[in-house]
Design a protein around this motif. Sequence first.
Motif, PDB file in Angstrom:
ATOM      1  N   MET A  11      -4.987   4.681 -18.111  1.00 17.58           N
ATOM      2  CA  MET A  11      -4.254   3.641 -17.924  1.00 17.58           C
ATOM      3  C   MET A  11      -3.322   3.336 -19.333  1.00 17.58           C
ATOM      4  SD  MET A  11      -6.847   1.200 -16.271  1.00 17.58           S
ATOM      5  CE  MET A  11      -7.627   0.304 -17.391  1.00 17.58           C
ATOM      6  N   PHE A  12      -2.243   2.711 -19.216  1.00 20.60           N
ATOM      7  CA  PHE A  12      -1.257   2.357 -20.050  1.00 20.60           C
ATOM      8  C   PHE A  12      -0.790   1.049 -20.106  1.00 20.60           C
ATOM      9  CE2 PHE A  12       0.290   5.232 -16.940  1.00 20.60           C
ATOM     10  CZ  PHE A  12       1.279   4.426 -16.399  1.00 20.60           C
ATOM     11  N   ASP A  13      -0.438   0.321 -21.382  1.00 22.02           N
ATOM     12  CA  ASP A  13      -0.202  -0.849 -21.244  1.00 22.02           C
ATOM     13  C   ASP A  13       1.515  -0.829 -21.513  1.00 22.02           C
ATOM     14  OD1 ASP A  13      -2.620  -2.007 -21.485  1.00 22.02           O
ATOM     15  OD2 ASP A  13      -2.529  -1.598 -23.520  1.00 22.02           O
ATOM     16  N   ALA A  14       2.090   0.059 -21.852  1.00 19.64           N
ATOM     17  CA  ALA A  14       3.436   0.388 -22.084  1.00 19.64           C
ATOM     18  C   ALA A  14       3.917   1.832 -22.140  1.00 19.64           C
ATOM     19  CB  ALA A  14       4.036  -0.350 -23.580  1.00 19.64           C
ATOM     20  N   VAL A  15       5.315   1.883 -21.706  1.00 20.53           N
ATOM     21  CA  VAL A  15       5.918   3.291 -21.871  1.00 20.53           C
ATOM     22  C   VAL A  15       7.340   3.242 -22.308  1.00 20.53           C
ATOM     23  CG1 VAL A  15       6.731   4.990 -19.881  1.00 20.53           C
ATOM     24  CG2 VAL A  15       4.731   3.348 -19.190  1.00 20.53           C
ATOM     25  N   GLU A  32      12.871  10.850 -13.006  1.00 23.42           N
ATOM     26  CA  GLU A  32      12.646  11.327 -11.722  1.00 23.42           C
ATOM     27  C   GLU A  32      10.992  11.640 -11.827  1.00 23.42           C
ATOM     28  OE1 GLU A  32      15.122  14.500  -9.997  1.00 23.42           O
ATOM     29  OE2 GLU A  32      16.667  13.260  -9.755  1.00 23.42           O
ATOM     30  N   THR A  33      10.708  12.182 -13.087  1.00 23.10           N
ATOM     31  CA  THR A  33       9.353  12.468 -13.229  1.00 23.10           C
ATOM     32  C   THR A  33       8.400  11.084 -13.114  1.00 23.10           C
ATOM     33  OG1 THR A  33       9.610  14.743 -14.611  1.00 23.10           O
ATOM     34  CG2 THR A  33       7.580  13.394 -15.182  1.00 23.10           C
ATOM     35  N   LEU A  34       8.728  10.175 -13.914  1.00 20.99           N
ATOM     36  CA  LEU A  34       8.128   8.704 -13.866  1.00 20.99           C
ATOM     37  C   LEU A  34       8.219   8.333 -12.437  1.00 20.99           C
ATOM     38  CD1 LEU A  34       8.938   7.609 -17.238  1.00 20.99           C
ATOM     39  CD2 LEU A  34       6.930   8.547 -16.589  1.00 20.99           C
ATOM     40  N   GLU A  35       9.192   8.370 -11.435  1.00 17.77           N
ATOM     41  CA  GLU A  35       9.128   8.160 -10.288  1.00 17.77           C
ATOM     42  C   GLU A  35       8.239   8.556  -9.384  1.00 17.77           C
ATOM     43  OE1 GLU A  35      13.284   8.570  -9.205  1.00 17.77           O
ATOM     44  OE2 GLU A  35      14.016   6.649 -10.202  1.00 17.77           O
ATOM     45  N   SER A  36       8.116   9.833  -9.575  1.00 12.64           N
ATOM     46  CA  SER A  36       7.238  10.836  -8.822  1.00 12.64           C
ATOM     47  C   SER A  36       5.780  10.471  -9.473  1.00 12.64           C
ATOM     48  CB  SER A  36       7.324  12.353  -8.933  1.00 12.64           C
ATOM     49  OG  SER A  36       8.639  12.662  -8.241  1.00 12.64           O
ATOM     50  N   VAL A  37       5.522  10.355 -10.664  1.00 13.24           N
ATOM     51  CA  VAL A  37       4.112   9.946 -11.120  1.00 13.24           C
ATOM     52  C   VAL A  37       3.730   8.782 -10.649  1.00 13.24           C
ATOM     53  CG1 VAL A  37       2.827   9.462 -13.220  1.00 13.24           C
ATOM     54  CG2 VAL A  37       4.343  11.471 -13.255  1.00 13.24           C
ATOM     55  N   ALA A  38       4.720   7.790 -10.375  1.00 13.33           N
ATOM     56  CA  ALA A  38       4.190   6.418 -10.075  1.00 13.33           C
ATOM     57  C   ALA A  38       4.124   6.509  -8.508  1.00 13.33           C
ATOM     58  CB  ALA A  38       5.598   5.364 -10.347  1.00 13.33           C
ATOM     59  N   GLN A  39       4.601   7.324  -7.796  1.00 11.00           N
ATOM     60  CA  GLN A  39       4.099   7.446  -6.230  1.00 11.00           C
ATOM     61  C   GLN A  39       2.717   7.848  -6.348  1.00 11.00           C
ATOM     62  OE1 GLN A  39       6.829  10.319  -4.419  1.00 11.00           O
ATOM     63  NE2 GLN A  39       8.534   9.004  -4.548  1.00 11.00           N
ATOM     64  N   GLY A  40       2.221   8.810  -7.216  1.00 10.88           N
ATOM     65  CA  GLY A  40       0.892   9.509  -7.090  1.00 10.88           C
ATOM     66  C   GLY A  40      -0.029   8.466  -7.569  1.00 10.88           C
ATOM     67  N   TYR A  41       0.313   7.771  -8.784  1.00  7.68           N
ATOM     68  CA  TYR A  41      -0.363   6.682  -9.477  1.00  7.68           C
ATOM     69  C   TYR A  41      -0.629   5.568  -8.498  1.00  7.68           C
ATOM     70  CZ  TYR A  41      -2.059   4.509 -13.651  1.00  7.68           C
ATOM     71  OH  TYR A  41      -2.743   3.727 -14.875  1.00  7.68           O
ATOM     72  N   GLU A  95       1.140   2.779  -8.455  1.00  8.88           N
ATOM     73  CA  GLU A  95       1.705   1.532  -8.915  1.00  8.88           C
ATOM     74  C   GLU A  95       3.087   1.920  -9.900  1.00  8.88           C
ATOM     75  OE1 GLU A  95      -1.008  -0.231 -12.049  1.00  8.88           O
ATOM     76  OE2 GLU A  95      -2.606   0.337 -10.921  1.00  8.88           O
ATOM     77  N   PRO A  96       3.851   0.781  -9.849  1.00  7.43           N
ATOM     78  CA  PRO A  96       5.312   1.047 -10.416  1.00  7.43           C
ATOM     79  C   PRO A  96       5.126   1.508 -11.946  1.00  7.43           C
ATOM     80  CG  PRO A  96       4.982  -1.167  -9.834  1.00  7.43           C
ATOM     81  CD  PRO A  96       3.929  -0.377  -9.185  1.00  7.43           C
ATOM     82  N   ILE A  97       5.994   2.291 -12.697  1.00  3.50           N
ATOM     83  CA  ILE A  97       6.193   2.860 -14.106  1.00  3.50           C
ATOM     84  C   ILE A  97       7.404   2.012 -14.657  1.00  3.50           C
ATOM     85  CG2 ILE A  97       6.066   4.393 -15.613  1.00  3.50           C
ATOM     86  CD1 ILE A  97       3.959   5.880 -13.888  1.00  3.50           C
ATOM     87  N   GLU A  98       7.580   1.058 -15.431  1.00  4.78           N
ATOM     88  CA  GLU A  98       8.499   0.491 -15.947  1.00  4.78           C
ATOM     89  C   GLU A  98       8.895   0.840 -17.309  1.00  4.78           C
ATOM     90  OE1 GLU A  98       8.243  -3.628 -14.728  1.00  4.78           O
ATOM     91  OE2 GLU A  98       8.179  -2.958 -12.713  1.00  4.78           O
ATOM     92  N   PRO A  99       9.366   1.836 -17.721  1.00  7.80           N
ATOM     93  CA  PRO A  99       9.608   2.309 -19.089  1.00  7.80           C
ATOM     94  C   PRO A  99      10.673   1.538 -19.880  1.00  7.80           C
ATOM     95  CG  PRO A  99      10.275   3.950 -17.700  1.00  7.80           C
ATOM     96  CD  PRO A  99       9.857   2.787 -16.652  1.00  7.80           C
ATOM     97  N   GLU A 100      10.323   1.524 -21.289  1.00  9.60           N
ATOM     98  CA  GLU A 100      11.559   1.233 -22.086  1.00  9.60           C
ATOM     99  C   GLU A 100      12.283   2.482 -22.264  1.00  9.60           C
ATOM    100  OE1 GLU A 100      11.661   0.362 -26.770  1.00  9.60           O
ATOM    101  OE2 GLU A 100      10.342  -0.458 -25.933  1.00  9.60           O
TER     102      GLU A 100
END
Length: 181
Positions: A47-51, A61-70, A72-77
């Motif tokens: 788990m992570f609190d920030a990206v 695109e990596t983070l979009e695909s990781v989010a699909q598997g995870y 939960e959405p991943i919303e980076p800075e």
Amino acid sequence: MKRLILLRHAKSSWDDPVKRDFDRPLNEKGKRAAKMMGEHMQEDGIMFDAVIASPAIRVVETLESVAQGYGEPIEPEWDRRAYLASNMTLLDILHEADDAARSLLMSGHNSGLEDLVLLLVPDSKGDKARAKVEEKFPTCALAEMEFDVDSWADIAPGTGKLLRYVRPRDLHADLGPDDPQ
């Protein structure tokens, strides 16, 4: 305690006729690897609190695909400095992270990510995970480190403990190198 998770972008497509390296997308194998890495992260409770991430298309695109598997959405800075950054630039970015985050995911490129792990984790005899990082930090590899500090600004070379190092091929043989040696 602070926990840092480094994730290299997944395998990108060299066949795509983009004008700039920054715009190079993932290939299908990269998308599969990233989704599987996301599933692994969820199953293992990573788990992570920030990206903080490079805004290059292959990282997006990596983070979009990781989010699909995870799941939960991943919303980076998005931080442009992270694009093809050296380990020292990545360390500067890390030092600026908000201390409210106990665990931080940083996604970007090599050789900066590999060099950052090697800078932060001391070279101790018998550390097989660190030795594997030193051998190669392939696309979509993940390294998780822990630091006995209260502030990201206090992270210094040689002060990290490598908790895990996972490559896509560790999750599924089909995600390994195209031409095994």
